[in-house]
Design a protein around this motif. Structure first.
Motif, PDB file in Angstrom:
ATOM      1  N   ARG A 203      -7.709   8.653   1.054  1.00 63.18           N
ATOM      2  CA  ARG A 203      -7.133   9.945   0.684  1.00 63.18           C
ATOM      3  C   ARG A 203      -6.908  10.806   1.935  1.00 63.18           C
ATOM      4  O   ARG A 203      -7.763  10.904   2.808  1.00 63.18           O
ATOM      5  N   GLY A 204      -5.754  11.380   2.013  1.00 63.29           N
ATOM      6  CA  GLY A 204      -5.430  12.237   3.141  1.00 63.29           C
ATOM      7  C   GLY A 204      -4.845  11.520   4.337  1.00 63.29           C
ATOM      8  O   GLY A 204      -4.364  12.172   5.271  1.00 63.29           O
ATOM      9  N   GLU A 205      -4.862  10.167   4.315  1.00 63.79           N
ATOM     10  CA  GLU A 205      -4.297   9.389   5.433  1.00 63.79           C
ATOM     11  C   GLU A 205      -2.896   8.887   5.125  1.00 63.79           C
ATOM     12  O   GLU A 205      -2.050   8.780   6.011  1.00 63.79           O
ATOM     13  N   LEU A 206      -2.670   8.524   3.865  1.00 65.16           N
ATOM     14  CA  LEU A 206      -1.453   7.813   3.494  1.00 65.16           C
ATOM     15  C   LEU A 206      -0.316   8.764   3.155  1.00 65.16           C
ATOM     16  O   LEU A 206      -0.502   9.732   2.408  1.00 65.16           O
ATOM     17  N   ALA A 207       0.866   8.443   3.689  1.00 65.75           N
ATOM     18  CA  ALA A 207       2.066   9.193   3.332  1.00 65.75           C
ATOM     19  C   ALA A 207       2.720   8.620   2.085  1.00 65.75           C
ATOM     20  O   ALA A 207       3.311   9.350   1.288  1.00 65.75           O
ATOM     21  N   GLY A 208       2.653   7.277   1.935  1.00 68.96           N
ATOM     22  CA  GLY A 208       3.337   6.678   0.803  1.00 68.96           C
ATOM     23  C   GLY A 208       3.077   5.199   0.679  1.00 68.96           C
ATOM     24  O   GLY A 208       2.275   4.610   1.408  1.00 68.96           O
ATOM     25  N   ILE A 209       3.779   4.614  -0.267  1.00 68.08           N
ATOM     26  CA  ILE A 209       3.699   3.199  -0.599  1.00 68.08           C
ATOM     27  C   ILE A 209       5.076   2.585  -0.368  1.00 68.08           C
ATOM     28  O   ILE A 209       6.080   3.124  -0.836  1.00 68.08           O
ATOM     29  N   VAL A 210       5.121   1.472   0.354  1.00 62.95           N
ATOM     30  CA  VAL A 210       6.389   0.783   0.642  1.00 62.95           C
ATOM     31  C   VAL A 210       6.362  -0.579  -0.029  1.00 62.95           C
ATOM     32  O   VAL A 210       5.455  -1.383   0.220  1.00 62.95           O
ATOM     33  N   VAL A 211       7.373  -0.875  -0.857  1.00 67.46           N
ATOM     34  CA  VAL A 211       7.372  -2.141  -1.595  1.00 67.46           C
ATOM     35  C   VAL A 211       8.795  -2.641  -1.801  1.00 67.46           C
ATOM     36  O   VAL A 211       9.737  -1.844  -1.941  1.00 67.46           O
ATOM     37  N   GLU A 212       8.951  -3.966  -1.788  1.00 64.89           N
ATOM     38  CA  GLU A 212      10.194  -4.600  -2.228  1.00 64.89           C
ATOM     39  C   GLU A 212      10.092  -4.794  -3.736  1.00 64.89           C
ATOM     40  O   GLU A 212       9.248  -5.551  -4.206  1.00 64.89           O
ATOM     41  N   PRO A 213      10.926  -4.168  -4.522  1.00 73.30           N
ATOM     42  CA  PRO A 213      10.757  -4.208  -5.972  1.00 73.30           C
ATOM     43  C   PRO A 213      11.234  -5.514  -6.608  1.00 73.30           C
ATOM     44  O   PRO A 213      12.350  -5.965  -6.373  1.00 73.30           O
TER      45      PRO A 213
END
Length: 427
Positions: free
Chosen positions: A197-207
């Motif tokens: 928490r507090g470190e991550l900007a987002g989630i990157v995924v190939e859908p």
């Protein structure tokens, strides 16, 4: 016809090829022209292009509608910078992409390659939080993922199994996990996100399909779980649709539509121009876009590729979208998938074959060991088909316009190449 053109002989020693050990590489095949789904070589042979020039030429080569659009644009305005200037093709294309994507994915930032589009998405996500006074610059990414070859995108690819494992330790530090495929895994991933928490900007995924990381498929549940987790932990969700977007899966234009999930940011490239010219787009929701609006000039997105929104590329992309509107590309992708499943299914029973799977216009034969890429490729070339295996995978992603005969040729070539390889395992 000269099998070895003069330009090839004189230039071969100066071209550094992609993903290639230049000391041991076999000579590249000189292509002199292409039309429809076929490549014409200097020695007169024709090959059916079974991978659409890395998944891009969805309408086939030299589609007359795209050619006419590019030719007309060339005669009026080949390119102009988007810094302070505007041109029709980019503005029309941005509006059309916003109309095709779900929800309020309305704000389009153009670039010139898929890797850069993902870099821009990551930069958007990180600066979105920086503009709010929060330093959140890491990303959650997934084993089996692939997002490009530039340094930031390499850092969100699979760190162990991917083509960038050599750079492990030299890249931006990220949080790498397995894709959640059931409720228990979703809950476990929630615990991981709480720890960061507090470190991550987002989630990157190939859908729905992880492409160059191994052609691995997952269900809509996975993307729905990621949306729930992103909302719960206040993260931005980025869908890299550079491979699957624009009709490749057949059920809809975009994977996010198939899954019923709206991400915060989407990236597109490859099929965007029908494989005619380099162009990419990073499309953000209103929330992301509005997070950069400020009286402070430092809150602006400071990114601007020289050729972003190139007029020729945008003209090609608008023509490509015309073809998706006028011609039955989604139905064609579905038909290709059914045919590939029928043709490749018998390979499941062969020694050395781990899996055979299809999804939309994607057909994959996965072996139980590293594939003899040169041997498999040569076997397909002998049968008039261009394929480029990697790792333990022989796959096809043909143009969506491919006819029944040429598609059958791809299936036959893959079958013969795998059978020949499998027969030799015990020898």
């Amino acid at each position: 016809m000269n099998a070895t053109p003069d330009w090839y002989t004189k230039g071969r020693g100066h071209v550094w090829l992609p993903y290639t050990q230049m000391k041991t590489v076999r000579p590249a095949l000189p292509v002199v022209s292409a039309e429809g789904v076929r490549l014409r070589l200097a020695d007169g042979r024709e090959l059916v292009d079974g991978i659409s020039s890395w998944w891009a030429t969805v309408h086939g080569y030299r589609h007359p509608h795209i050619e006419a659009a590019v030719r007309g644009q060339l005669e009026t305005l080949p390119h102009v910078m988007l810094g302070g200037l505007a041109h029709e093709q980019a503005y029309v294309l941005a509006r059309r992409l916003a109309g095709l994507l779900p929800g309020d994915l309305d704000h389009v930032f153009f670039s010139d390659s898929g890797s850069v589009a993902v870099e821009v998405a990551m930069k958007m996500a990180a600066q979105f939080w920086l503009n709010r006074g929060q330093r959140r610059v890491k990303f959650l990414c997934f084993r089996g993922g692939y997002h490009g070859d530039t340094f930031a995108t390499m850092s969100v690819c699979d760190p162990d199994e991917g083509m960038h494992s050599l750079f492990k330790g030299a890249l931006l530090e990220q949080v790498v996990v397995d894709l959640p495929r059931d409720a228990a895994q979703e809950a476990a991933l929630g615990d991981v996100l709480a720890q960061h928490r507090g470190e991550l900007a987002g989630i990157v995924v190939e859908p729905l399909v992880q492409g160059a990381g191994g052609m691995v498929f997952h269900d809509p549940f996975t993307l729905q779980a990621l949306r729930r987790l992103a909302d719960e932990h206040d993260l931005l969700l980025i869908f890299d649709e550079i491979f699957v977007g624009l009709g490749r899966l057949g059920d809809a234009m975009f994977a996010c539509q198939i899954a019923g999930v709206q991400p915060d940011i989407v990236t597109l490239s490859k099929a965007l121009t029908g494989g005619t010219l380099p162009l990419a787009a990073t499309i953000a929701s209103a929330r992301i876009h509005d997070g950069f609006l400020s009286d402070d000039p430092l809150h602006a997105l400071m990114h601007g590729p020289t050729y972003m929104g190139n007029a020729l590329g945008c003209a090609a992309a608008n023509a490509s979208l015309d073809l998706f509107e006028r011609e039955p590309r989604l139905a064609q992708a579905q038909a290709i998938g059914k045919a590939l499943e029928r043709m490749l299914a018998p390979l499941r029973d062969l020694p050395g074959v781990k899996d055979v799977r299809t999804r939309g216009a994607i057909g994959v034969v996965q072996l139980d060991r590293a594939a003899p890429a040169d041997r498999l490729s040569a076997g397909c070339i002998e049968r008039g088909v261009w394929l480029r295996p990697f790792r333990d995978i022989l796959y096809t992603t043909p143009p969506l316009t491919i006819g029944e005969e040429d598609l059958g040729r791809i299936g036959s070539a893959m079958t013969a190449a795998i059978r020949d390889w499998s027969a030799g395992l015990g020898k």
